[in-house]
Motif scaffolding. Sequence first.
Motif, PDB file in Angstrom:
ATOM      1  N   UNK A 135       0.842  -1.206   0.000  1.00  0.00           N
ATOM      2  CA  UNK A 135       0.000   0.000   0.000  1.00  0.00           C
ATOM      3  C   UNK A 135       0.872   1.249   0.000  1.00  0.00           C
ATOM      4  N   UNK A 136       0.499   2.182  -0.859  1.00  0.00           N
ATOM      5  CA  UNK A 136       1.178   3.475  -0.896  1.00  0.00           C
ATOM      6  C   UNK A 136       0.294   4.532  -0.287  1.00  0.00           C
ATOM      7  N   UNK A 137       0.881   5.678   0.050  1.00  0.00           N
ATOM      8  CA  UNK A 137       0.053   6.758   0.614  1.00  0.00           C
ATOM      9  C   UNK A 137       0.698   8.118   0.387  1.00  0.00           C
ATOM     10  N   UNK A 138      -0.119   9.147   0.530  1.00  0.00           N
ATOM     11  CA  UNK A 138       0.337  10.499   0.219  1.00  0.00           C
ATOM     12  C   UNK A 138       0.995  11.244   1.358  1.00  0.00           C
ATOM     13  N   UNK A 139       0.721  10.847   2.593  1.00  0.00           N
ATOM     14  CA  UNK A 139       1.326  11.538   3.737  1.00  0.00           C
ATOM     15  C   UNK A 139       2.731  10.998   4.002  1.00  0.00           C
ATOM     16  N   UNK A 140       3.558  11.794   4.687  1.00  0.00           N
ATOM     17  CA  UNK A 140       4.902  11.313   5.006  1.00  0.00           C
ATOM     18  C   UNK A 140       4.964  10.536   6.325  1.00  0.00           C
ATOM     19  N   UNK A 141       3.965  10.760   7.203  1.00  0.00           N
ATOM     20  CA  UNK A 141       4.015  10.097   8.519  1.00  0.00           C
ATOM     21  C   UNK A 141       3.586   8.640   8.393  1.00  0.00           C
TER      22      UNK A 141
END
Length: 226
Positions: A135-141
């Motif tokens: 899974x990828x995501x847009x936030x850095x945290x």
Amino acid sequence: MKILVLNGSPKDKSDTMRLTSSFLKGMKKRKDLEIEIIHLIKKNIKPCVGCFRCWKNNEGQCFQDDDQKEIMDKYEKADVIIWSFPLYSYAMPSHVKAVVDRLIPFNKMTMKEVNGHVVHAPRVDLSSKKLLFIAGCGFPNFDDNFEGLKIMIENKFGPKAETIFVSETPMLNEKEAEPLTTPLLNKFVEAGKYYSLNLSLSEKIKKELETPMLPKETYIKIVNSL
Ligand SMILES: Cc1cc2nc3c(=O)[nH]c(=O)nc-3n(C[C@H](O)[C@H](O)[C@H](O)COP(=O)(O)O)c2cc1C
């Protein structure tokens, strides 16, 4: 060995699929693999209506006649199932969740306790399957972002399901970010090679894949300057 890839990104140019495709490139070094990719957004899969007919009188068959039948058939025949999707609202996209919900005919109503967890007993034995979620995501945290998804996967698919969660993935389709994204994609190729031989990831590899490409502060600064 049959590998089923369930791509849950609704986009043609999926950030997450860039990672998954690199992983598959590495896996293909092993020659006895049959890989099939299903683009879930293109499938007609209705939400579960909660009637429990599949448990009560349909012997594991959902009354809805749609593409979930094909997914379940391929799921049952696969040795490895790779789920690839972006994080949406701290969880999986709704059309992917529909597929997960509609897997309930694989279980029976009967409940049992396994390692302190109450679960529905299997109707179909899927215990030998290897499951990997990318899974990828847009936030850095990282931690607080993926926590809900992590618990959901563990409860629904069992503690043996493996995960690779990657932050800052919108960078993967940005040309200027290539000096940072190419090394990560190369690590996914290497990880795919390792996985194809071991059907599992080491903690070391998982950590390498999940290390953010940029420090949080730098990433936020770049995003806010766009
Ligand atoms: C509806 C929606 C919800 C999202 N929710 C989150 C979120 O909770 N956390 C996060 O870090 N990114 C979130 N994102 C950003 C995506 O995870 C990110 O853009 C990802 O790289 C998209 O991957 P894909 O190209 O494979 O679809 C969201 C994006 C959309 C469109």
